[in-house]
Design a protein around this motif. Structure first.
Motif, PDB file in Angstrom:
ATOM      1  N   MET A   1       0.892  -1.089   0.202  1.00 29.57           N
ATOM      2  CA  MET A   1      -0.005   0.008  -0.050  1.00 29.57           C
ATOM      3  C   MET A   1       0.971   1.138   0.097  1.00 29.57           C
ATOM      4  O   MET A   1       1.787   1.400   0.766  1.00 29.57           O
TER       5      MET A   1
ATOM      6  N   GLN B   1     -10.708  -0.405  -1.177  1.00 27.25           N
ATOM      7  CA  GLN B   1      -9.537  -1.462  -1.243  1.00 27.25           C
ATOM      8  C   GLN B   1      -9.785  -2.073  -2.437  1.00 27.25           C
ATOM      9  O   GLN B   1      -8.595  -2.627  -3.214  1.00 27.25           O
TER      10      GLN B   1
ATOM     11  N   LEU C   1      -6.142  -3.650  -3.694  1.00 30.41           N
ATOM     12  CA  LEU C   1      -5.712  -4.220  -2.443  1.00 30.41           C
ATOM     13  C   LEU C   1      -6.156  -5.353  -1.716  1.00 30.41           C
ATOM     14  O   LEU C   1      -7.436  -5.195  -0.908  1.00 30.41           O
TER      15      LEU C   1
ATOM     16  N   VAL D   1      -5.714  -7.061   2.993  1.00 32.76           N
ATOM     17  CA  VAL D   1      -5.479  -5.759   3.931  1.00 32.76           C
ATOM     18  C   VAL D   1      -5.732  -6.288   5.275  1.00 32.76           C
ATOM     19  O   VAL D   1      -7.110  -6.557   5.621  1.00 32.76           O
TER      20      VAL D   1
ATOM     21  N   ILE E   1       1.926  -3.430   5.515  1.00 35.46           N
ATOM     22  CA  ILE E   1       1.543  -2.074   4.980  1.00 35.46           C
ATOM     23  C   ILE E   1       2.834  -1.096   5.071  1.00 35.46           C
ATOM     24  O   ILE E   1       3.094  -0.274   4.301  1.00 35.46           O
TER      25      ILE E   1
END
Length: 301
Positions: A1, A31, A36, A39, A251
C-alpha cells in the motif's frame, strides 16, 4: 500500500465514520478499486482509532464530566456524599406556574447536566457496549467472508433506515425532558450499533436511528451515538491487536501514520457537520447518495 492510497483510505474513514454512510463499506469498496487484497482488518481498526481521537476531542467536556460523575458516584458510595452535586442552574429552575417540577431549557445537557443524568448515561453506555460487543464477536468472524455485493446491499439498507428514522423522528421526536437514557433504551441502541458492525451499514446511522426509535430525543441521540462508540472502537482494537505486527510488515509504518492523520483531521470536520445536521433532522439527505451508490455497486461488482 502506497502513502497516497493510505491517505485516501484515511480521508474516506474520517468522512464516512461520522456521516451515516458506513466507513467500513467505503473502505471495502476503495480497497477493491485499488486492488488491495488481504489488507489486515487491524488497519481499518487503526483508522477507526484515529477517528475515535476526534470524538474524544470534540466531546472532551462531556467525557470529562462523565468521569467526574463516575468518581463522585464511587466515592459517594464509599464515604457518603463527600462532593457537591453537579446540578446545573437549568435543572434547579421552577416553572412559571409556581409548580415544583424542574424545567429543561433547550440548552440543557441531557446526558451530563446533572449527576443523575450522568449516572444514567454511564449505565446506558455499559449496557449498550455489552450488547454490541457480543454481536461484534460474531460479525467479526463473518465479515472477511462476505462478498462486496453484501456491502453494497448494506448501503441500501442504511439508506432505508435513514429515511424511515427521519420521518419517525419528525413525527415522534420527544421534547427536551431531563429523563436520561433508560436501560431498555440502551439495550436497543446497543443492538442497533451491533448491526452497524456489518459492512455497508453505518454505525452512526443505525445507532442514531435506534435511539430515536427507542424514544430518545434527537439531539441526545446524536451525542450518545458518538459517546457509546468509544468503548466499541476500543473493543474492536483489542480483538484485532494480535495482528499489529502484520500491519507493520504488510503496509508499513509511514502509510499507517499518514492514513491515521488524515482520518483524524477529516473525522473531526465531518463530526462537526453531522452534529448540526442531526439537530436539524436532515439525515435522510444521505440516502440520496447511498441509494445510487448501492445500486451501482450491485451492478458493477
Amino acid at each position: 500500500m502506497s502513502v497516497f492510497q493510505a491517505i485516501i483510505l484515511g480521508v474516506l474513514q474520517g468522512i464516512a465514520e461520522f456521516l451515516p454512510i458506513s466507513s467500513s463499506g467505503h473502505l471495502a469498496v476503495a480497497q477493491k478499486l485499488f486492488g488491495l487484497n488481504d489488507v489486515p482488518l487491524l488497519f481499518d481498526v487503526m483508522l477507526h482509532l484515529a477517528t475515535l481521537a476526534a470524538v474524544i476531542l470534540y466531546f472532551r467536556k462531556k467525557i470529562a464530566r462523565l468521569f467526574v460523575i463516575l468518581f463522585r458516584w464511587i466515592f459517594k458510595n464509599q464515604k457518603g456524599n463527600a462532593f457537591p452535586s453537579l446540578q446545573t442552574q437549568a435543572f434547579s429552575a421552577t416553572p412559571s406556574n409556581g409548580g415544583s417540577a424542574p424545567v429543561t431549557p433547550p440548552e440543557t445537557d441531557l446526558l451530563t447536566g446533572t449527576d443523575e443524568l450522568g449516572r444514567k448515561t454511564i449505565l446506558a453506555v455499559i449496557f449498550a457496549t455489552v450488547i454490541t460487543g457480543a454481536m461484534g464477536i460474531v460479525t467479526s468472524k463473518l465479515i472477511p467472508e462476505m462478498p462486496i455485493k453484501v456491502t453494497c446491499a448494506g448501503f441500501l439498507f442504511t439508506a432505508c433506515l435513514l429515511i424511515f428514522s427521519s420521518f419517525w423522528a419528525k413525527k415522534h421526536d420527544r421534547p427536551l425532558e431531563a429523563k436520561g437514557i433508560s436501560i431498555r433504551q440502551s439495550l436497543f441502541i446497543g443492538f442497533m450499533q451491533g448491526i452497524g458492525t456489518l459492512p455497508g451499514i453505518s454505525r452512526s446511522g443505525s445507532t442514531i436511528a435506534g435511539a430515536q426509535f427507542a424514544g430518545v430525543n434527537r439531539a441526545a441521540a446524536g451525542e450518545f451515538s458518538f459517546i457509546v462508540s468509544i468503548p466499541a472502537i476500543l473493543g474492536a482494537f483489542v480483538l484485532e491487536a494480535k495482528d499489529l505486527g502484520e500491519v507493520g510488515s504488510q503496509i508499513g509504518a509511514l502509510p499507517v501514520f499518514c492514513g491515521c492523520i488524515a482520518s483524524f483531521a477529516w473525522g473531526y470536520l465531518s463530526l462537526s457537520i453531522l452534529m448540526k445536521l442531526i439537530r436539524k433532522g436532515k439525515l435522510e439527505w444521505f440516502a440520496c447518495y447511498l441509494i445510487p451508490l448501492g445500486i451501482l455497486g450491485l451492478i458493477f461488482f
